[in-house]
Enzyme design. Structure first.
Site, PDB file in Angstrom:
ATOM      1  NE  ARG A  78      -3.879   2.040   2.525  1.00 37.16           N
ATOM      2  CZ  ARG A  78      -3.847   2.974   3.466  1.00 37.16           C
ATOM      3  NH1 ARG A  78      -2.853   2.989   4.368  1.00 37.16           N
ATOM      4  NH2 ARG A  78      -4.773   3.902   3.539  1.00 37.16           N
ATOM      5  CG  ASN A 153      -4.693   7.207   5.358  1.00 35.40           C
ATOM      6  OD1 ASN A 153      -4.652   5.984   5.495  1.00 35.40           O
ATOM      7  ND2 ASN A 153      -4.353   8.041   6.339  1.00 35.40           N
ATOM      8  CD  GLU A 154      -5.887   6.646   9.466  1.00 35.57           C
ATOM      9  OE1 GLU A 154      -5.638   7.738  10.034  1.00 35.57           O
ATOM     10  OE2 GLU A 154      -5.261   5.606   9.730  1.00 35.57           O
ATOM     11  CG  HIS A 220      -6.785   2.247   8.808  1.00 34.24           C
ATOM     12  ND1 HIS A 220      -6.218   3.431   8.398  1.00 34.24           N
ATOM     13  CD2 HIS A 220      -7.000   1.526   7.670  1.00 34.24           C
ATOM     14  CE1 HIS A 220      -6.096   3.437   7.079  1.00 34.24           C
ATOM     15  NE2 HIS A 220      -6.581   2.287   6.617  1.00 34.24           N
ATOM     16  CE1 TYR A 222      -1.560   1.604  13.534  1.00 35.17           C
ATOM     17  CE2 TYR A 222      -3.510   2.510  12.472  1.00 35.17           C
ATOM     18  CZ  TYR A 222      -2.193   2.087  12.398  1.00 35.17           C
ATOM     19  OH  TYR A 222      -1.511   2.140  11.207  1.00 35.17           O
ATOM     20  CD  GLU A 249      -2.784   3.153   7.979  1.00 32.52           C
ATOM     21  OE1 GLU A 249      -2.632   3.435   9.197  1.00 32.52           O
ATOM     22  OE2 GLU A 249      -2.797   4.007   7.082  1.00 32.52           O
ATOM     23  CD1 TRP A 278       2.369   2.940  10.365  1.00 34.17           C
ATOM     24  CD2 TRP A 278       1.316   3.258   8.417  1.00 34.17           C
ATOM     25  NE1 TRP A 278       2.745   4.170   9.894  1.00 34.17           N
ATOM     26  CE2 TRP A 278       2.106   4.397   8.689  1.00 34.17           C
ATOM     27  CE3 TRP A 278       0.583   3.221   7.232  1.00 34.17           C
ATOM     28  CZ2 TRP A 278       2.172   5.488   7.831  1.00 34.17           C
ATOM     29  CZ3 TRP A 278       0.641   4.312   6.397  1.00 34.17           C
ATOM     30  CH2 TRP A 278       1.422   5.437   6.694  1.00 34.17           C
TER      31      TRP A 278
END
Length: 452
Positions: A78, A153-154, A220, A222, A249, A278
């Site tokens: 990516r 992205n995001e 994503h 986290y 991610e 990531w």
């Protein structure tokens, strides 16, 4: 009469055009596309992304990274691009695609400028991201077998995350009206983590907005996803509804409050979900770097884990069939896994029931090298720390380790927990792994585990 016939003809033409626009026959698929929950290639071969993120826009001279990422077993990269609103503009899209193709990688291209829109004042809107893709259309058309367009992205922060649905449906419609036939990827709001569940609760609306039915959703993961329960619940919702999803991610659990990467890797592998960790290198906070200073010979703890660990890239990636002449079927991964039964654990109690056990298994072996995993399990009481020791009988040596601190003295090896995996509830487990060398015989050692 002529005018009436002309009017009727125009209506029929409009209806036919509408049908052609909104119904895409299965055999008309162009390149990578969605089929049910899966991403498939033009020949119908399922493709599961196994790769990482490369921060290209900030390090455009690090072009050797593509070859290095491929050499470590990835099938996808990516690539971070900039629209010019905050970074870039990235005008080297053709060169990036060429690097992906030279290294037999599927290329996910993303505009990073949209990160946190609505909360981050400098961020670009998804509409501005579409403008960028239109400006780069000449480099993208004809690359549908090799390229996925991750629109932005995001794209929405935590401020008014609900705006994401309208912004995303509009962006998809504009991409299609501008002639893009690529597989599209859309990131969740809340800085990609969807903790308010806007993407989850509006997923079908987004998928229906694509008249080619060729969009995959991207989460994503986290710190919001720091427990196995939060991860599995989220993934279950998408699986039960048949929605296509990738983990676009995620990071690793470098402290107890961070993402549970072990669950992500295991669940993604079990469910056939793509994942893209990531990131390769160059982070302001280097704890998320996989390679120190872009050097593939200096993999970090995170780099070792995602490339060489259980459910990691080497063990599970399969190259896209487009690079094998379109021939369906898996290829042999860079390291051929060799499954061996674990050694019966030896427990050494310290303080009554404060015992632990450890099991050892070789999960991959090749000429001169091997990968092993060790599972540590608490006994009848919780433990606050653990130490595992063993002695190699055949001259093996440990070279690289993740999720433990390891010291060696000759053939004797001692492994101790790191900060985030020493505390285990009664009966709970954790794992660590390592790469080692061997010559002649690679017999499994007997382990001893002590706990505090």
């Amino acid at each position: 009469m002529r005018r009436r016939l002309a009017a009727i003809g125009a209506v029929l033409l409009a209806v036919a055009s509408t049908v052609l626009m909104f119904v895409r026959p299965a055999d008309a698929a162009v390149g990578l596309h969605v089929s049910g929950r899966n991403i498939v290639e033009a020949n119908g071969q399922t493709f599961v992304m196994r790769g990482i993120n490369q921060p290209h826009v900030w390090f455009t001279n690090q072009t050797s990274s593509f070859a290095n990422i491929k050499a470590l077993g990835a099938n996808t990269v990516r690539v971070v691009l900039g629209s010019g609103k905050r970074w870039g503009p990235s005008t080297d899209v053709a060169e990036v695609i060429s690097l992906c193709k030279q290294n037999r990688l599927i290329c996910v291209l993303e505009v990073h400028d949209t990160t946190g829109y609505g909360e981050e004042g400098a961020a670009a809107s998804l509409d501005e991201a579409v403008n960028y893709w239109v400006s780069q259309k000449s480099a993208l058309v004809g690359q549908e077998n090799y390229v996925v367009i991750n629109i932005g992205n995001e794209p929405i922060g935590n401020t008014n995350a609900g705006q994401w649905t309208a912004a995303t449906t509009s962006a998809i419609a504009r991409m299609r009206s501008n002639g893009f036939q690529h597989l599209l990827m859309v990131d969740a709001p809340n800085w990609g983590q969807d903790w308010q569940y806007v993407m989850r609760d509006n997923a079908q609306t987004i998928l229906d907005a694509d008249n080619q039915r060729n969009t995959v959703l991207s989460i994503h993961m986290y710190a919001v996803f720091n427990t196995a329960a939060s991860i599995t619940d989220y993934l279950n919702r998408f699986q039960s509804n048949g929605w296509p999803l990738v983990i676009g991610e995620f990071g690793w659990r470098f402290n107890s409050g961070e993402v549970d990467h072990e669950t992500i890797l295991a669940e993604a592998n079990a469910r056939g979900l793509g994942y893209l960790g990531w990131s390769w290198s160059g982070n302001t906070d280097p704890i998320l770097d996989m390679a120190t200073s872009f050097d593939p010979n200096q993999l970090t703890t995170w780099g070792q884990r995602i490339f060489n660990g259980t459910n990691g890239i080497r063990a599970t990636a399969r190259e896209a069939s487009i690079y094998r002449g379109g021939t369906p079927g898996p290829t042999t991964p860079p390291v051929t896994p060799t499954t061996r039964p674990p050694v019966t654990p030896t427990a050494t109690p310290t303080g009554g029931s404060r015992a632990c056990t450890a099991t050892y298994a070789v999960v991959g072996q090749w000429a001169g090298g091997f990968q092993a995993d060790v599972r540590v399990t608490a006994g009848g009481s919780a433990v606050n720390g653990w130490t595992v020791t063993w002695t190699f009988a055949n001259g093996q040596r440990v070279s690289q380790v993740w999720n433990a601190t390891v010291t060696s003295s000759g053939s004797s090896v001692t492994a101790r927990n790191v900060s985030y995996n020493g505390s285990l509830a009664a009966g709970a487990s954790t794992t660590f792994g390592f790469l080692g060398s061997w010559n002649g015989t690679n017999s499994a050692p007997t382990l001893s585990c002590t706990a505090t």
